[in-house]
Motif scaffolding. Structure first.
Motif, PDB file in Angstrom:
ATOM      1  N   ARG A   1      -2.510   2.867   2.899  1.00  0.00           N
ATOM      2  CA  ARG A   1      -3.360   1.914   2.187  1.00  0.00           C
ATOM      3  C   ARG A   1      -4.746   2.493   1.923  1.00  0.00           C
ATOM      4  O   ARG A   1      -5.261   3.307   2.691  1.00  0.00           O
ATOM      5  CB  ARG A   1      -3.446   0.564   2.887  1.00  0.00           C
ATOM      6  N   SER A   2      -5.310   2.017   0.843  1.00  0.00           N
ATOM      7  CA  SER A   2      -6.597   2.539   0.383  1.00  0.00           C
ATOM      8  C   SER A   2      -7.724   2.191   1.358  1.00  0.00           C
ATOM      9  O   SER A   2      -7.711   1.136   2.003  1.00  0.00           O
ATOM     10  CB  SER A   2      -6.901   1.943  -0.997  1.00  0.00           C
TER      11      SER A   2
ATOM     12  N   LEU B   1       3.595   1.774   4.389  1.00  0.00           N
ATOM     13  CA  LEU B   1       2.714   1.163   3.392  1.00  0.00           C
ATOM     14  C   LEU B   1       1.293   1.051   3.942  1.00  0.00           C
ATOM     15  O   LEU B   1       0.314   1.299   3.239  1.00  0.00           O
ATOM     16  CB  LEU B   1       3.226  -0.228   3.004  1.00  0.00           C
ATOM     17  N   TRP B   2       1.197   0.690   5.210  1.00  0.00           N
ATOM     18  CA  TRP B   2      -0.130   0.503   5.809  1.00  0.00           C
ATOM     19  C   TRP B   2      -0.791   1.845   6.093  1.00  0.00           C
ATOM     20  O   TRP B   2      -2.006   1.958   6.053  1.00  0.00           O
ATOM     21  CB  TRP B   2      -0.013  -0.324   7.081  1.00  0.00           C
TER      22      TRP B   2
ATOM     23  N   LYS C   1       2.273  -4.255  -3.563  1.00  0.00           N
ATOM     24  CA  LYS C   1       0.810  -4.362  -3.447  1.00  0.00           C
ATOM     25  C   LYS C   1       0.417  -5.422  -2.417  1.00  0.00           C
ATOM     26  O   LYS C   1      -0.491  -5.220  -1.601  1.00  0.00           O
ATOM     27  CB  LYS C   1       0.221  -4.718  -4.812  1.00  0.00           C
TER      28      LYS C   1
ATOM     29  N   THR D   1       1.291  -4.169   1.131  1.00  0.00           N
ATOM     30  CA  THR D   1       0.378  -3.084   1.518  1.00  0.00           C
ATOM     31  C   THR D   1      -0.981  -3.642   1.921  1.00  0.00           C
ATOM     32  O   THR D   1      -1.602  -3.159   2.873  1.00  0.00           O
ATOM     33  CB  THR D   1       0.202  -2.097   0.341  1.00  0.00           C
ATOM     34  N   GLY D   2      -1.413  -4.657   1.213  1.00  0.00           N
ATOM     35  CA  GLY D   2      -2.779  -5.138   1.411  1.00  0.00           C
ATOM     36  C   GLY D   2      -2.932  -6.318   2.340  1.00  0.00           C
ATOM     37  O   GLY D   2      -3.984  -6.971   2.333  1.00  0.00           O
TER      38      GLY D   2
ATOM     39  N   LEU E   1      -9.497  -1.226   1.046  1.00  0.00           N
ATOM     40  CA  LEU E   1      -8.956  -2.467   1.598  1.00  0.00           C
ATOM     41  C   LEU E   1      -9.580  -2.750   2.961  1.00  0.00           C
ATOM     42  O   LEU E   1      -9.888  -1.814   3.712  1.00  0.00           O
ATOM     43  CB  LEU E   1      -7.436  -2.369   1.745  1.00  0.00           C
TER      44      LEU E   1
END
Length: 439
Positions: free
Chosen positions: A370-371, A366-367, A340, A343-344, A374
């Protein structure tokens, strides 16, 4: 109690190299009366910037660091011992400035610990070889560090050989021990404090830089993860010891046609001349390959630091390649909190100046996933094209990586700065990103 309100990151134009200043701004003065703290991450270069850009010489950057820190520096981080990350510490103006700024803590990777070679006489194999001591370092780590140090010494001898092929000499030069720069860092650490870090250890910055949390992701010690000291599938001890021995052989007493040296014996045209030429080329290529192996090994001693301040997080990986990253990447699958965090992140310092081997695909993935909730990711890349790589596949920065980074982040490169921009400055509030260009 003082709270960090804002974080600034400055990326200086140094051509092919890295120099970053992380500055924390507090809502009220700390006990020493200052309302700011500063962390310098690397200070080196091997080549000035391209035409029509600020030159970015070390003597040009030194007064900027002094101005931006207002005369006091709290922490210096050297990610690893390559010239493009530490040459400024050996420059007269840079050294004088660092002495004035009196950093209170000098951080380096565990492989730089000068006490390690003396402890390298432990077993190379067997039950005791992979057992770490109280400081996280065992005999295998010590032996690896000694081999690395010896290989650098051989590279230095190689670079000093007369008649060496110019390209090979330049490559060997970049592997030098940079003794003057290290001497300054030793001096600063002795006057204040110093630490040699490995994955999972305490960076010791909590009291010096309140509000900054530093997680050391790498490098692992050999006892923590033997892959940090390996290349491809070869055994740790074998490949590093063999590399050291091979470099010493290449740097040995001069003979014609050794290590690419041009022959001084006149030979007429014909098959003998052709054969000598081919042998010389073969030797040059072989030694160049050894030097590249040493370059990879040193890159994999890079500190990988995850820095968090309030709601902001920043990733500074030096020039870490996959062997250095692997320890962290393996943890991601079973460590939801680490996944987490990575990723963030709000800021990524692009590894190894945009090289193809320093931003793992799984990290980039991961990036990519990402949501949207973010904040946008910012990537800072300190680089200069046309220094390394003779083809598109080996060029630094690598075009495909640059394209991929632009798909997941706002990418800012020093090569995009103009003549009047000696640095780029981004800022963000600690309530959360994204970073933005400072006015």
């Amino acid at each position: 109690m003082s709270t960090v309100e804002r974080v600034r990151v400055r990326m200086y134009q140094v051509g092919f190299g890295d120099c970053f200043l992380l500055s924390l701004e507090y809502d009220e003065p700390l006990q020493d009366g200052r309302a700011e703290r500063h962390v310098l991450i690397d200070y080196g270069s091997t080549r000035s910037a391209r035409k029509d850009r600020a030159k970015g010489r070390m003597k040009d950057v030194a007064p900027l660091i002094r101005e931006h820190t207002h005369g006091q520096l709290d922490v210096v981080v050297l990610t690893h011992r390559h010239k493009d990350h530490l040459f400024g510490f050996a420059d007269d103006a840079g050294a004088a400035t660092l002495r004035i700024l009196e950093p209170k803590l000098v951080l380096r990777p565990w492989t730089e610990d000068p006490s390690l070679p003396a402890r390298a006489d432990g077993p190379a194999s067997g039950a005791g070889a992979m057992v770490a001591g109280p400081d996280g370092i065992g005999a295998a780590s010590a032996r690896f560090a000694r081999n690395l140090s010896d290989a650098q010494e051989a590279a230095g001898q190689l670079a000093a050989r007369p008649g060496l092929h110019a390209g090979l000499k330049a490559a060997a030069d970049e592997q030098l021990k940079n003794a003057d720069a290290i001497a300054l860092l030793d001096e600063l650490a002795t006057q204040q404090a110093g630490a040699y870090l490995f994955a999972g250890c305490d960076a010791g910055t909590a009291n010096l830089v309140p509000g900054l949390e530093v997680t050391v992701l790498g490098p692992a010690t050999v006892e923590q993860d033997a892959r940090v000291a390996r290349q491809t599938e070869e055994h740790t001890e074998y490949w590093m010891a063999a590399l050291r021995a091979s470099l010493h052989e290449a740097a040995g007493p001069a003979t014609t046609a050794r290590a690419g040296a041009e022959s001084t014996v006149p030979v007429g045209p014909g098959p003998v001349r052709w054969l000598i030429g081919r042998l010389g080329e073969h030797k040059t290529h072989s030694v160049a390959r050894l030097v590249r192996k040493l370059d990879d090994a040193l890159n994999n001693t890079s500190l990988i630091l995850l820095m968090e301040v309030g709601g902001l997080s920043m990733l500074f990986p030096g020039d870490a390649q996959i062997e250095d990253w692997q320890h962290t990447l393996d943890r991601i699958a079973g460590d939801a909190e680490l996944k987490k965090k990575l990723t963030g992140i709000d800021l990524y310092k692009v590894g190894h100046h945009g090289s193809r081997n320093a931003t793992p695909r799984s990290l980039h993935a991961l990036w990519a996933d990402r949501s949207d909730t973010l904040p946008p990711l910012t990537a800072l890349m300190s680089t200069r094209p046309d220094v390394h790589g003779g083809s598109e596949a080996t060029a630094v920065p690598r075009a495909t990586l640059v394209t991929a980074l632009k798909q997941v982040a706002t990418l800012i490169s020093t090569d995009d700065l103009d003549r009047g921009q000696a640095f780029v400055e981004i800022v963000a509030e600690t309530t959360g990103g994204p970073f933005r260009l400072a006015p």
